[in-house]
Design a protein around this motif. Sequence first.
Motif: not given
Lengths: 175, 449
Positions: B258-261, B280
């Motif tokens: 979560p919180g990353t792409m 991030r």
Amino acid sequence: MSFAVKSLLLVATLGLAACNNPDRYGAGGAGGAGGIGGAGGIDTTGLGDPNNPASIAYFNQRVGDRVLFAVDQSTLTPEGRQVLAGQAQWLMTNAGYAAIIEGHADEQGTREYNLALGERRAAAVQNFLISQGVTASRLRTISYGKERPLEVCSEEACYAKNRRAVTVLAAGAGV
Amino acid sequence: MRSVFRAILPVGVTLALAVGLALSTVAPVLAQNAPPRIVIGSGVIEPMPIAIAGFIDEGGAGDYAREISRVVQSDLEGTGLFRAIPEDAHISRVTSFDSTVAYEDWKAINAQVLVTGAVSVSGDRITVKFRAHDVFNGTTLEGAALQFAGTTQGWRRMAHKVADVVYSKITGEGGYFDSRVVFVSESGPKNERLKRLAVMDYDGANVQYLTDSASIVLAPRFSPTGDRILYTSYESGFPRITLMDVGSLDRRSLDEQPGTMTFAPRFSPDGGTVVFSLARGGNTDIYALNLSSGGLSQLTNAPSIETAPSFSPDGSQIVFESDRTGTPQIYVMPASGGEGQRISGGQGRYGTPVWSPRGDLIAFTKQNAGRFHIGVMRTDGSEERLLTASFLDEGPTWAPNGRVLMFTRETSGAGGQASLWSVDITGRNLKQIPTEGPASDPAWSPLLP
């Protein structure tokens, strides 16, 4: 606000796009990841009266839901900081909302670079809002790179509006 | 959300390679000429005149014989290196695959090379045999008398294989016609583009859709064996790298932090590792994921944007894009990671570097003075050559033989649309690949087995 904001009364979010995203209420968002091929339910939410300071319409139109950037930059302009200070204030007053910050780039760049650039812009907004006191867990970022331009002409007038980060309100206290 | 699409890729096309068909007797060689030869990259080339005799129906072949000759001709002429002499100019008719070739008749129309062939079909089995002849020496080109057998469903592949052999014999390069291209099929207005993954033959035929257009999909990449595809999908609501099995269309996200792409994935040459970008907190770096162990390692660690990694074919190095100097430029680092060494040196911005499968060149996108270019440079950054120029050219992908590039070209303005184009590494033979609608982000498969 120097730019027109569509006065959307309803925002329809296709179920597929929203399967992990919280419901989205933004007026200037990416149009969602959904499309004609999607399936599932449609969530309908009133945006409220822009004269009501607790409404989404007020946030989108009066506070301002977006900031713009210079070419290749993710540095916040003085005008941008002012808008974001207002966003932070609104978010702290209205604790029932979380937000997804969407970063975008203009079409002058490669797909990969623009994805990274959009993320950098969204993070700049996220960091500023946190520095103003918004709880980090209420904010999340996404980059659309150059995939969702707001304006479609291939001139600087359009590019300037496309290099943006949009704060899209979402239901719930966390994202 | 399961895709409604069925796996309709050609499955189990077996291509038996029978080398060394009994050669027919050929006229004794009186004078030895140099064999027909085209050297790619040696200045302006006058297309070589060749003759493709209509393939003979040896039983049940029907339209297949004519269609296969047509595809062979289209493949060879499509390179810009050959010019097929029209059939109505042929003096001789080949009526039997094994009968003696009247070389004088083909010499008279100045055909340097003659391709003869025959097709037979029994049930769903098809057999294609062919010979490529050196007309002026009156011989069959060495190794160019072959037979392919498989199912009728794979008839175009057999035509491509015939053309690949002829191309290889004359240019000395590997073939590339029997290959597929995965790409993004586009529809809808510019501000709400719908995108879906599709795969096609290298020439635009046999399109199959791999996903629907419910989510944005970007930049697919084939595995080194062509059986898997990596791409970036917004299906979860956030951009994530997805791995798809081409046969079953099964797919899974590679990373769920979560919180990353995650985006810009590519396979290592052994197919066991994926390099990609992970963003991030406003910073994008390059990571490597071991597909069997799940082990994740960070290859770059800088506050700038590091993206678009591509392995060298020996797997020892990675070329990538970084804006650490303020504008995007191209760098090379060891596969284990590091700061890397900048190799791009000219004016402008450089991106999407891709290492040639031959190892000799790096293709890239260059943006300069309001124009986009596809170019190539040596792996040390020297001998940069720009091959194209337009409002927006980007994302080159190499043909399996490292001699042709395909890329996205997009037109400007509100009605701007993307299409697929190819160009050879000398900058010649620029042409659009026919697709049903707008298309972007092509990625070439390896040569099929």
